[in-house]
Write an enzyme that holds these catalytic residues in place. Structure first.
Site, short mmCIF file in Angstrom:
data_model
loop_
_atom_site.label_atom_id
_atom_site.label_comp_id
_atom_site.label_asym_id
_atom_site.label_seq_id
_atom_site.Cartn_x
_atom_site.Cartn_y
_atom_site.Cartn_z
CB ALA B 118 -0.93 -0.01 1.22
CB THR B 154 -2.98 -4.90 -6.23
OG1 THR B 154 -3.14 -3.78 -7.09
CG2 THR B 154 -3.21 -6.18 -7.02
NE ARG B 246 8.42 0.79 -12.86
CZ ARG B 246 9.09 1.75 -12.27
NH1 ARG B 246 10.38 1.87 -12.46
NH2 ARG B 246 8.49 2.60 -11.48
CD GLN B 284 -1.30 -6.45 -47.41
OE1 GLN B 284 -2.38 -6.94 -47.08
NE2 GLN B 284 -0.19 -7.16 -47.48
CD GLU B 369 4.09 -2.62 -10.20
OE1 GLU B 369 3.54 -2.67 -9.10
OE2 GLU B 369 5.29 -2.85 -10.36
N GLY B 370 3.78 2.61 -11.99
CA GLY B 370 4.45 3.72 -12.66
C GLY B 370 3.80 4.00 -14.00
#
Lengths: 366, 392
Positions: B118, B154, B246, B284, B369-370
């Site tokens: 936390a 989390t 990460r 394409q 996580e950033g």
């Protein structure tokens, strides 16, 4: 096994190329661009690196090292870091020689490969790209029609590297009106083959390129690469696309490595512009993308090395690298501001090179 | 040697994980629409799958390194479903922090618990030096007294304990921040609620309140009570934690975007769109071209993840590369899932299919996580050789 580790030999080769690019390529890049010339002296100097002869089997006069698409992309990134046009000039004979090594008949190898094993630079080239919009390497307009024992070639090819010097061309064409593409060895003096004045291009000016017109050029059956078995033209295109992507990585890295010290040096509002997030993040994005591009190239090269079909990986690497290199070069000009537009700095040259390289669609160049 | 082929042992692991992930996918919609429920630790249909550890038996030095294959496993699991994935493995982000910063005794004592981590508070996210939660030593009882709020925790409801950041002295900035281990049941530690989110709704994301919460003096992670003059104090340990996690977070996001691409390809092919990689752009269709673009983005991003993990496998530093892959992955998964819905039109936006859920689930990748911006800051500092005072 997934590994990002080059072999020791590959690391040695990469370091040597990095050194050569810094000492022999970068210092002459601007002059070659301004002159729109590939100097003979440079080609001779680069020839001493053995870029082509090392991968030709000993039986035909080469050094007999294993053909390695992975080594080639490592080498190309480094050379292109010096200059993309000169890098492509240095390796352009391989465009002709390597398909002969891979697909040639015994007689073709015996006749053609020794040309590339001498002391002096020898030029021969690949004629793949065609002029006009909507070029597609799988739907070529150049035709090869069977006539008697041989073939009659008709069509126009452009962006042929070192066409002015080449002794032979490997011409890709659709055979007998079908979809299948095959390659034909055409000597420079073949009747009906006309070479226009060197092309004037936006970028890659250090590499002279030419346009070939083939007007009912007759070649014998023995000119068909691989004889009756033919060649895998798709592999030739995949190798070309992967190599093109590797060159784009080298160009992108050059931009990044030039922009970083510039941004640290250049001051605005009392501090280095690199200390502004707008600039710092732009540089960070270059760093992220150079890495991402390189691994896509390695992935495609690894499949080619293992003899697995790499059509998908080569296409993804080529298209991704073309897009990202253009963005990186574009951002590079912007980081330099007015200096990015001035020919005193190399960034405008890389900006033109990135655009030119990116639109060849794997064609022609390497 | 540079190589990107999977060995038979690699394939065995990934095949089994993917098969199990498909079982989890059957439950994905239910737990998305019933946010208040928690998925069970083990699904009835999944119980016959071999335990993860057994899949890794018999690996040799010729197989892909453990770090790299773990990233692929993480991606294969979230390819099934992000939230309903194998819960047999214990441990949360807090366990990684304990391993990185705890004393051997602390690791021994709490290593067996599932620990959440936390850091974030209602008023501080990417800049944890602004942590407001306080820890005050009560010398009469030899206890720390914690006061404050934590959000976005989390595994916060399921966890048996939490590593929590608090400051000993707000005026000391980063240096004053320490991490503490708080076990569930500590007096004054309240799990306030499960957060309501855009995506990953089945996930256990908690909000905590600490009100005069008392914990033993020995629960300070690493045991160092003094406030260092110069160094960043507890920061070093936590940053180490992020270097390990990460790439995993990017891999998890990329598992979801891979699911989106696979679904989109199937649907487009069924509708008659041809995917042929050989022709040039002129031949394409716009749909195929856009799809290739997204596919290249997916592979490029996943390769940066594998690169960061490979560096770790070969004992090389990967600080820069773990930020590269997190930044690349976070941006890639957004564009890919947004692009897949665009390619499929209203079908892509329908809750009849999981694509719209993947689009929501994956959005967190570029935030936790950033954020992508924080990663770019880290990357820029490294390539410019700037410290955090020179590039803010």
């Amino acid at each position: 096994m997934i590994s990002f580790g080059p072999t020791e030999e590959q690391e040695v080769a990469r370091d040597a190329m990095r050194e050569f690019a810094a000492s022999a390529i970068r210092p002459i890049a601007r002059r070659c661009d301004e002159d729109s010339q590939t100097p003979d002296a440079f080609l001779e100097q680069a020839w001493q690196l053995g870029l082509v002869a090392t991968q030709i089997p000993e039986a035909y006069g080469g050094a007999g090292e294993a053909r390695s698409p992975i080594t080639n992309v490592l080498v190309l990134e480094e050379l292109a870091h010096g200059d993309a046009g000169l890098a492509l000039a240095a390796v352009s004979p391989a465009l002709f020689a390597m398909p002969v090594v891979e697909f040639g008949t015994e007689a073709q190898k015996r006749e053609l490969l020794p040309l590339f094993c001498g002391e002096r630079f020898h030029a021969a080239s690949l004629a793949l790209v065609e002029p006009g919009p909507c070029f597609d390497p799988t739907a070529l307009r150049t035709r090869a029609e069977r006539k008697g024992d041989g073939f009659v070639l008709s069509g126009v090819k452009c962006c042929v590297p070192l066409a002015d010097r080449a002794s032979h061309f490997l011409v890709l064409a659709r055979e007998n009106g079908g979809d299948a593409v095959q390659a034909y060895v055409v000597p420079r003096d073949a009747a009906g083959l006309a070479l226009a004045a060197p092309e004037k291009n936006l970028g890659l000016r250090a590499l002279t390129t030419g346009t070939l017109t083939l007007e009912r050029v007759e070649v014998p059956a023995s000119a068909r690469l691989g004889g009756d078995a033919g060649c895998d033209a798709r592999r030739i295109v995949n190798l070309a696309r992967t190599a093109q992507a590797a060159v784009l990585v080298g160009v992108s890295r050059a931009v990044m490595e030039y922009a970083i010290p510039y941004a640290k040096d250049r001051e605005a509002f009392d501090e280095a512009i690199a200390k502004k997030q707008a600039i710092a993040f732009t540089l960070a994005d270059m760093c992220i993308e150079v890495d991402a591009m390189r691994w896509l190239v390695w992935q495609a090269a690894s499949r080619l090395e293992n003899g697995i079909d790499a059509t998908r990986e080569a296409q993804l690497a080529r298209s991704y690298c073309a897009k990202q290199a253009m963005k990186i070069a574009d951002d590079g000009v912007q980081v330099l501001g007015g200096h990015g537009f001035i020919r005193e700095h190399p960034v405008e040259l890389w900006y033109r090179n990135a655009r030119t390289l990116g639109v060849l669609d794997g064609a022609g160049l390497v | 040697m540079i190589d990107f082929t999977l060995t038979d042992n690699d394939k065995k692991v990934l095949d089994s994980i993917r098969a199990e992930a498909l079982v989890c996918r059957n439950y994905a919609r239910h737990y998305d629409e019933n946010e208040h429920e928690f998925p069970p630790d083990e699904l009835p249909e999944a119980k016959d799958f071999p335990p993860m550890m057994s899949l890794f038996g018999g690996r040799t030095k010729d197989d892909t390194g453990l770090g790299v294959i773990s990233m692929m496993v993480a991606g294969a699991q979230s390819w099934g479903d992000y939230s309903v994935r194998m819960r047999r493995g214990r441990g949360g982000l807090g366990n990684a922090a304990l391993r990185a910063a705890g004393t051997p005794e602390q690791q021994q004592k709490w290593g067996g618990l599932t620990l959440a981590m936390a850091i974030t508070e209602p008023g501080c996210g990417s800049d944890p030096s602004r942590v407001q939660m306080t820890a005050v030593l009560d010398p009469t009882t030899d206890e720390w007294v914690l006061n404050g709020e934590k959000i976005f925790v989390t595994t916060g409801c399921r966890a048996e304990g939490v590593i929590v950041w608090a400051t000993l002295d707000r005026s000391a900035g980063r240096a004053g921040i320490k991490s503490f281990l708080v076990e569930k049941g500590a007096p004054g530690f309240i799990v306030a609620h499960k957060e309501k989110k855009l995506g990953i709704r089945a996930d256990d994301t908690a909000a905590y309140v600490f009100k005069d919460c008392r914990i033993p003096r020995g629960n300070l992670l690493g045991g160092k009570e003094e406030i260092p003059k110069e160094s960043s104090g507890g920061f070093a340990g936590v940053m180490k934690t992020f270097n390990m996690t990460r790439p995993a977070v990017a891999a998890i996001g990329l598992g979801i975007s891979q699911a989106a691409l696979d679904f989109t390809r199937e649907q487009l092919q069924a509708a008659g769109v041809v995917f042929d990689y050989a022709p040039g752009a002129a031949s394409q269709s716009a749909l195929a071209q856009r799809f290739f673009e997204l596919e290249a983005l997916q592979e490029a991003a996943m390769l940066t993840v594998m690169r960061a993990a490979w560096l770790s496998d070969t004992a090389k530093p990967n600080n820069l590369e773990s930020s590269i892959c997190k930044a690349k992955g976070g941006a890639a998964v957004r564009e890919i899932t947004q692009g897949c819905i665009e390619l499929l039109g209203p079908m892509g936006a329908s809750r009849e299919h999981l694509l719209e859920k993947w689009f929501r689930d994956v959005r967190i990748t570029d935030i936790y996580e950033g954020t992508g911006q924080i990663q770019r800051l880290i990357i820029a500092r490294q390539i410019l050789d700037y410290g955090r005072t020179e590039l803010k």
